[in-house]
Design a protein around this motif. Sequence first.
Motif, PDB file in Angstrom:
ATOM      1  N   UNK A  24       0.828  -1.204   0.000  1.00 41.07           N
ATOM      2  CA  UNK A  24       0.000   0.000   0.000  1.00 41.07           C
ATOM      3  C   UNK A  24       0.863   1.255   0.000  1.00 41.07           C
ATOM      4  N   UNK A  25       1.946   1.230   0.770  1.00 39.09           N
ATOM      5  CA  UNK A  25       2.861   2.374   0.785  1.00 39.09           C
ATOM      6  C   UNK A  25       3.483   2.583  -0.593  1.00 39.09           C
ATOM      7  N   UNK A  26       3.833   1.486  -1.244  1.00 40.94           N
ATOM      8  CA  UNK A  26       4.409   1.580  -2.590  1.00 40.94           C
ATOM      9  C   UNK A  26       3.391   2.151  -3.572  1.00 40.94           C
ATOM     10  N   UNK A  27       2.143   1.729  -3.447  1.00 37.67           N
ATOM     11  CA  UNK A  27       1.083   2.273  -4.295  1.00 37.67           C
ATOM     12  C   UNK A  27       0.967   3.781  -4.117  1.00 37.67           C
ATOM     13  N   UNK A  28       0.972   4.218  -2.876  1.00 39.73           N
ATOM     14  CA  UNK A  28       0.822   5.646  -2.587  1.00 39.73           C
ATOM     15  C   UNK A  28       2.001   6.453  -3.132  1.00 39.73           C
ATOM     16  N   UNK A  29       3.203   5.963  -2.882  1.00 38.73           N
ATOM     17  CA  UNK A  29       4.405   6.684  -3.314  1.00 38.73           C
ATOM     18  C   UNK A  29       4.484   6.739  -4.839  1.00 38.73           C
ATOM     19  N   UNK A  30       4.265   5.595  -5.482  1.00 34.90           N
ATOM     20  CA  UNK A  30       4.374   5.537  -6.937  1.00 34.90           C
ATOM     21  C   UNK A  30       3.265   6.317  -7.619  1.00 34.90           C
ATOM     22  N   UNK A  31       2.077   6.352  -7.016  1.00 36.42           N
ATOM     23  CA  UNK A  31       0.979   7.126  -7.596  1.00 36.42           C
ATOM     24  C   UNK A  31       1.305   8.614  -7.593  1.00 36.42           C
ATOM     25  N   UNK A  32       2.029   9.051  -6.573  1.00 35.73           N
ATOM     26  CA  UNK A  32       2.368  10.470  -6.446  1.00 35.73           C
ATOM     27  C   UNK A  32       3.606  10.848  -7.257  1.00 35.73           C
ATOM     28  N   UNK A  33       4.628  10.002  -7.201  1.00 34.68           N
ATOM     29  CA  UNK A  33       5.925  10.382  -7.746  1.00 34.68           C
ATOM     30  C   UNK A  33       6.333   9.613  -9.010  1.00 34.68           C
ATOM     31  N   UNK A  34       5.706   8.460  -9.234  1.00 39.27           N
ATOM     32  CA  UNK A  34       6.116   7.635 -10.352  1.00 39.27           C
ATOM     33  C   UNK A  34       7.337   6.810 -10.003  1.00 39.27           C
ATOM     34  N   UNK A  35       7.707   5.925 -10.905  1.00 42.41           N
ATOM     35  CA  UNK A  35       8.817   5.010 -10.629  1.00 42.41           C
ATOM     36  C   UNK A  35      10.133   5.741 -10.439  1.00 42.41           C
ATOM     37  N   UNK A  36      10.424   6.705 -11.312  1.00 38.49           N
ATOM     38  CA  UNK A  36      11.720   7.375 -11.257  1.00 38.49           C
ATOM     39  C   UNK A  36      11.845   8.319 -10.084  1.00 38.49           C
ATOM     40  N   UNK A  37      10.718   8.810  -9.600  1.00 38.83           N
ATOM     41  CA  UNK A  37      10.774   9.781  -8.511  1.00 38.83           C
ATOM     42  C   UNK A  37      10.673   9.168  -7.131  1.00 38.83           C
ATOM     43  N   UNK A  38      10.638   7.847  -7.063  1.00 36.52           N
ATOM     44  CA  UNK A  38      10.491   7.187  -5.767  1.00 36.52           C
ATOM     45  C   UNK A  38      11.665   6.244  -5.525  1.00 36.52           C
ATOM     46  N   UNK A  39      11.782   5.797  -4.284  1.00 40.74           N
ATOM     47  CA  UNK A  39      12.869   4.889  -3.933  1.00 40.74           C
ATOM     48  C   UNK A  39      12.372   3.862  -2.929  1.00 40.74           C
ATOM     49  N   UNK A  40      13.075   2.757  -2.849  1.00 43.72           N
ATOM     50  CA  UNK A  40      12.732   1.729  -1.863  1.00 43.72           C
ATOM     51  C   UNK A  40      12.857   2.286  -0.449  1.00 43.72           C
ATOM     52  N   UNK A  41      13.822   3.184  -0.250  1.00 46.64           N
ATOM     53  CA  UNK A  41      14.017   3.747   1.079  1.00 46.64           C
ATOM     54  C   UNK A  41      12.808   4.574   1.505  1.00 46.64           C
ATOM     55  N   UNK A  42      12.265   5.349   0.589  1.00 44.48           N
ATOM     56  CA  UNK A  42      11.086   6.152   0.919  1.00 44.48           C
ATOM     57  C   UNK A  42       9.910   5.260   1.272  1.00 44.48           C
ATOM     58  N   UNK A  43       9.733   4.190   0.527  1.00 42.86           N
ATOM     59  CA  UNK A  43       8.641   3.256   0.810  1.00 42.86           C
ATOM     60  C   UNK A  43       8.850   2.599   2.171  1.00 42.86           C
ATOM     61  N   UNK A  44      10.096   2.184   2.438  1.00 44.55           N
ATOM     62  CA  UNK A  44      10.405   1.558   3.724  1.00 44.55           C
ATOM     63  C   UNK A  44      10.159   2.529   4.873  1.00 44.55           C
ATOM     64  N   UNK A  45      10.540   3.795   4.688  1.00 47.41           N
ATOM     65  CA  UNK A  45      10.342   4.807   5.732  1.00 47.41           C
ATOM     66  C   UNK A  45       8.868   4.989   6.051  1.00 47.41           C
ATOM     67  N   UNK A  46       8.014   4.932   5.041  1.00 41.87           N
ATOM     68  CA  UNK A  46       6.571   5.112   5.268  1.00 41.87           C
ATOM     69  C   UNK A  46       5.984   4.000   6.124  1.00 41.87           C
ATOM     70  N   UNK A  47       6.548   2.811   5.970  1.00 40.86           N
ATOM     71  CA  UNK A  47       6.047   1.668   6.728  1.00 40.86           C
ATOM     72  C   UNK A  47       6.734   1.544   8.081  1.00 40.86           C
ATOM     73  N   UNK A  48       7.890   2.187   8.200  1.00 37.19           N
ATOM     74  CA  UNK A  48       8.631   2.112   9.444  1.00 37.19           C
ATOM     75  C   UNK A  48       9.531   0.898   9.533  1.00 37.19           C
ATOM     76  N   UNK A  49      10.065   0.469   8.386  1.00 30.72           N
ATOM     77  CA  UNK A  49      10.996  -0.656   8.369  1.00 30.72           C
ATOM     78  C   UNK A  49      12.263  -0.230   7.648  1.00 30.72           C
ATOM     79  N   UNK A  50      13.303  -1.036   7.775  1.00 28.10           N
ATOM     80  CA  UNK A  50      14.534  -0.760   7.052  1.00 28.10           C
ATOM     81  C   UNK A  50      14.401  -1.279   5.619  1.00 28.10           C
TER      82      UNK A  50
END
Length: 205
Positions: A23-49
Amino acid sequence: MTSQRKPRGPYRKGIERREQILQAALDVLAQRGERGSSLQEIADRVGVTQPALLHYFSSRDELLLAVVEQRDKLDPVVSEGLQKPGDAIAAAVQHNMDQPGLVRLFVTLSAAATDPSHHAHAFFARRYGKLTSRIAPGLAQGQQSGQVRADVDPERVARLLLAVLDGLQIQWLLDPSVDMVQLVETFTAMYTECASSEPGSVAEG
């Protein structure tokens, strides 16, 4: 009679965590797209490394494909078929226009997947076959009720509809002024116009 038990303990928590990441990946990618997002940002949203995220999705490619699969589940045409041609298509197009990042991801991944060696090739090959088999029955029902022209083949129209939707997404990404809803309505009219005057229909008095 026994009811199906829900997963418990660590297994259930693992499923829930995977869904949270998706779900976090869906939210991030919907806003920023593939090139504008990173695994770290997705991990930060969920609170994991990031290493913990990769425990649930072994690679960025696997996560991106899972996002596309989840996007399909939320698409009215994909998930429900085509019971009411005009309404369902308009809803699907509007749904996609509200999340340009996911549209861009879909276009990029589907194009790359035309290579038989691509990790998503099998998914997209199955996807179009499944979608055709879901949409065509709705068009056939539309023929019986007089909503769809009787002189068209439901399966061929289903394939053409998918091609129109995918092609318009590319044009829209290149030029956001392209009115996808209006253009899809124009295409829909090609197989629904004059349906009421087909043989066997009841004319209004």
